[in-house]
Structure formats: structure tokens, C-alpha cells
Design a protein around this motif. Structure first.
Motif, mmCIF file in Angstrom:
data_model
loop_
_atom_site.group_PDB
_atom_site.id
_atom_site.type_symbol
_atom_site.label_atom_id
_atom_site.label_comp_id
_atom_site.label_asym_id
_atom_site.label_seq_id
_atom_site.Cartn_x
_atom_site.Cartn_y
_atom_site.Cartn_z
ATOM 1 N N LEU A 177 0.836 -1.198 0.000
ATOM 2 C CA LEU A 177 0.000 0.000 0.000
ATOM 3 C C LEU A 177 0.872 1.249 0.000
ATOM 4 O O LEU A 177 0.542 2.244 -0.625
ATOM 5 C CB LEU A 177 -0.924 -0.017 1.220
ATOM 6 C CG LEU A 177 -1.953 1.091 1.319
ATOM 7 C CD1 LEU A 177 -2.907 1.071 0.126
ATOM 8 C CD2 LEU A 177 -2.748 0.964 2.607
ATOM 9 N N PHE A 178 2.001 1.168 0.703
ATOM 10 C CA PHE A 178 2.968 2.268 0.754
ATOM 11 C C PHE A 178 4.303 1.735 0.235
ATOM 12 O O PHE A 178 5.142 1.307 1.028
ATOM 13 C CB PHE A 178 3.115 2.805 2.180
ATOM 14 C CG PHE A 178 1.819 3.220 2.797
ATOM 15 C CD1 PHE A 178 1.168 4.366 2.381
ATOM 16 C CD2 PHE A 178 1.230 2.452 3.796
ATOM 17 C CE1 PHE A 178 -0.034 4.747 2.943
ATOM 18 C CE2 PHE A 178 0.033 2.831 4.371
ATOM 19 C CZ PHE A 178 -0.602 3.982 3.936
ATOM 20 N N PRO A 179 4.528 1.749 -1.086
ATOM 21 C CA PRO A 179 5.769 1.184 -1.625
ATOM 22 C C PRO A 179 6.996 1.885 -1.040
ATOM 23 O O PRO A 179 7.061 3.098 -0.964
ATOM 24 C CB PRO A 179 5.667 1.444 -3.124
ATOM 25 C CG PRO A 179 4.225 1.701 -3.388
ATOM 26 C CD PRO A 179 3.671 2.280 -2.128
ATOM 27 N N GLY A 180 7.961 1.084 -0.635
ATOM 28 C CA GLY A 180 9.203 1.620 -0.102
ATOM 29 C C GLY A 180 9.195 1.909 1.385
ATOM 30 O O GLY A 180 10.198 2.350 1.935
ATOM 31 N N TYR A 181 8.057 1.634 2.052
ATOM 32 C CA TYR A 181 7.952 1.922 3.486
ATOM 33 C C TYR A 181 7.226 0.784 4.192
ATOM 34 O O TYR A 181 6.409 0.094 3.598
ATOM 35 C CB TYR A 181 7.169 3.218 3.726
ATOM 36 C CG TYR A 181 7.858 4.436 3.175
ATOM 37 C CD1 TYR A 181 8.782 5.140 3.942
ATOM 38 C CD2 TYR A 181 7.586 4.886 1.892
ATOM 39 C CE1 TYR A 181 9.420 6.253 3.441
ATOM 40 C CE2 TYR A 181 8.232 5.996 1.383
ATOM 41 C CZ TYR A 181 9.144 6.674 2.155
ATOM 42 O OH TYR A 181 9.796 7.773 1.654
ATOM 43 N N LEU A 182 7.523 0.626 5.485
ATOM 44 C CA LEU A 182 6.730 -0.256 6.331
ATOM 45 C C LEU A 182 6.715 0.316 7.740
ATOM 46 O O LEU A 182 7.567 1.113 8.117
ATOM 47 C CB LEU A 182 7.227 -1.697 6.297
ATOM 48 C CG LEU A 182 8.668 -2.054 6.618
ATOM 49 C CD1 LEU A 182 8.933 -2.082 8.099
ATOM 50 C CD2 LEU A 182 8.941 -3.424 6.056
ATOM 51 N N PHE A 183 5.691 -0.067 8.487
ATOM 52 C CA PHE A 183 5.536 0.415 9.863
ATOM 53 C C PHE A 183 6.296 -0.523 10.801
ATOM 54 O O PHE A 183 6.221 -1.737 10.660
ATOM 55 C CB PHE A 183 4.056 0.437 10.267
ATOM 56 C CG PHE A 183 3.239 1.415 9.483
ATOM 57 C CD1 PHE A 183 3.236 2.759 9.816
ATOM 58 C CD2 PHE A 183 2.456 0.998 8.418
ATOM 59 C CE1 PHE A 183 2.476 3.670 9.097
ATOM 60 C CE2 PHE A 183 1.692 1.896 7.700
ATOM 61 C CZ PHE A 183 1.704 3.238 8.044
ATOM 62 N N VAL A 184 7.020 0.071 11.744
ATOM 63 C CA VAL A 184 7.764 -0.692 12.739
ATOM 64 C C VAL A 184 7.255 -0.268 14.106
ATOM 65 O O VAL A 184 7.198 0.923 14.418
ATOM 66 C CB VAL A 184 9.285 -0.424 12.634
ATOM 67 C CG1 VAL A 184 10.036 -1.251 13.659
ATOM 68 C CG2 VAL A 184 9.782 -0.705 11.248
ATOM 69 N N GLY A 185 6.870 -1.252 14.921
ATOM 70 C CA GLY A 185 6.349 -0.972 16.256
ATOM 71 C C GLY A 185 7.313 -1.395 17.339
ATOM 72 O O GLY A 185 7.852 -2.501 17.298
ATOM 73 N N PHE A 186 7.544 -0.489 18.287
ATOM 74 C CA PHE A 186 8.404 -0.799 19.420
ATOM 75 C C PHE A 186 8.177 0.215 20.533
ATOM 76 O O PHE A 186 7.593 1.273 20.310
ATOM 77 C CB PHE A 186 9.888 -0.817 19.015
ATOM 78 C CG PHE A 186 10.374 0.454 18.373
ATOM 79 C CD1 PHE A 186 10.876 1.501 19.131
ATOM 80 C CD2 PHE A 186 10.339 0.599 16.994
ATOM 81 C CE1 PHE A 186 11.328 2.666 18.542
ATOM 82 C CE2 PHE A 186 10.790 1.762 16.392
ATOM 83 C CZ PHE A 186 11.286 2.804 17.173
ATOM 84 N N ALA A 187 8.627 -0.137 21.726
ATOM 85 C CA ALA A 187 8.585 0.780 22.863
ATOM 86 C C ALA A 187 9.915 1.533 22.873
ATOM 87 O O ALA A 187 10.963 0.941 23.131
ATOM 88 C CB ALA A 187 8.403 0.009 24.162
ATOM 89 N N PRO A 188 9.922 2.826 22.571
ATOM 90 C CA PRO A 188 11.190 3.546 22.408
ATOM 91 C C PRO A 188 12.031 3.633 23.678
ATOM 92 O O PRO A 188 13.241 3.795 23.601
ATOM 93 C CB PRO A 188 10.753 4.934 21.942
ATOM 94 C CG PRO A 188 9.341 5.064 22.331
ATOM 95 C CD PRO A 188 8.770 3.681 22.355
ATOM 96 N N GLU A 189 11.391 3.477 24.840
ATOM 97 C CA GLU A 189 12.138 3.563 26.100
ATOM 98 C C GLU A 189 12.969 2.314 26.352
ATOM 99 O O GLU A 189 14.009 2.379 27.002
ATOM 100 C CB GLU A 189 11.193 3.780 27.290
ATOM 101 C CG GLU A 189 10.364 5.046 27.218
ATOM 102 C CD GLU A 189 9.121 4.898 26.336
ATOM 103 O OE1 GLU A 189 8.624 3.758 26.151
ATOM 104 O OE2 GLU A 189 8.665 5.915 25.810
ATOM 105 N N THR A 190 12.507 1.163 25.859
ATOM 106 C CA THR A 190 13.177 -0.100 26.181
ATOM 107 C C THR A 190 13.803 -0.797 24.979
ATOM 108 O O THR A 190 14.738 -1.570 25.156
ATOM 109 C CB THR A 190 12.184 -1.072 26.841
ATOM 110 O OG1 THR A 190 11.093 -1.291 25.947
ATOM 111 C CG2 THR A 190 11.672 -0.510 28.159
#
Length: 170
Positions: free
Chosen positions: A55-68
């Protein structure tokens, strides 16, 4: 996919032709990855083929907790070009409402599902079959998930029944 309350979503830019490599390496490192796809009909050597495209060529969503999470490792991941950011210090967070809305519209394999109903008079684009990429107007929805559309072809208007999966809102 949105079960961790500390998880935030970010956008990673992917190197050309390295989508699967980047996705596999990010998952190996323990990051959540979401890359919605869309069914598109392409013509190859005179044949019409349905393919899943990003749906978004060249990109993907990455999920994480930025503190840890060790999120700086994402920029060095094989297949990833960089995390999208507007300053050098931190990556730009994608609002949770956008990602959760996309996740809600996708099935378990991250394929974007078509809208549930089309209102009469709505302009739609056919995405499959011999009339792929044609624009039509919705006339009515049948109970069996078929949509009756009015298709203009060679100066004539034709009434055609199309499965709801074969249409995209315009």
C-alpha cells in the motif's frame, strides 16, 4: 498487533527491492512489523494477473517501545534505509489512530480489505477482470455482496454485477 500499550509505531524507509529482507530482519530483532498490501491487477504478456502490492511502496511500519527497545539498530538493519525522522535525535512517531485504523481494515495477512458497502452514485474503480482500471458508478448493492455498477464502454452504458472485492473507492 496493537496489544502492547507501550508500543508506538514508526515508519521505516526500505531499500529498493529489499522489502522481504528488511521485514524478516526486523522481525528477527524482535520488532513488530506491519506492511499493508493491496490487491492490484497487472497485465503481463497479454494476461491479467492479480497481485498483492504494498500500500505504501518503499515503506513499512515498525512498532516498538522507544524507552526499552534498541531502536537505533533499525537504521543498521539489512534492507532498511532509515527510520523516517524530522530531527537527528528521534524518529517521527506515526499517530496510533492511523496505524490502528489500517490494521482494522486489514485481514491477518495484512491485506487491505475492501470497504463494506458502497452507496449508490459512488464512483468506483474496477481492480480485477477484463475491465480492470475502468471507472464505474455504483447503482445498487445486492445482498450476496455483489455490486451493480454502470460502466461506460464504447459510448454505451452497461449494467454489470461485480463482487465487492473487485472494486476500490475512487
Amino acid at each position: 498487533m496493537t496489544d502492547d500499550p507501550a508500543r508506538r509505531w514508526y515508519l521505516a524507509q526500505i531499500k529498493p527491492n529489499a522489502f522481504q529482507i528488511a521485514e524478516r530482519n526486523l522481525r528477527r530483532q524482535g520488532f513488530a512489523v506491519f506492511a499493508p498490501t493491496l490487491a492490484q491487477t497487472v497485465r503481463r504478456m497479454g494476461r491479467t494477473i492479480a497481485e498483492q502490492r504494498p500500500l505504501f511502496p518503499g515503506y513499512l511500519f515498525v512498532g516498538f517501545a522507544p524507552e526499552t527497545a534498541p531502536w537505533r539498530a533499525i537504521n543498521g538493519t539489512y534492507g532498511v534505509s532509515r527510520l523516517v525522522s524530522f530531527s537527528a535525535a528521534v524518529p517521527a512517531e506515526v499517530p496510533l489512530a492511523i496505524v490502528s485504523g489500517l490494521i482494522a481494515r486489514c485481514d491477518d495477512a495484512a491485506r487491505l480489505l475492501p470497504p463494506k458497502v458502497f452507496a449508490p452514485g459512488t464512483e468506483v474503480q474496477l481492480i480485477g477482470g477484463p475491465f480492470a482500471d475502468f471507472v464505474a458508478t455504483v447503482e445498487a448493492m445486492a445482498p450476496d455482496r455483489r455490486v451493480w455498477v454502470l460502466l461506460e464502454c464504447m459510448g454505451q452504458t452497461a449494467r454489470v454485477a461485480v463482487p465487492v472485492e473487485g472494486l476500490r473507492a475512487r
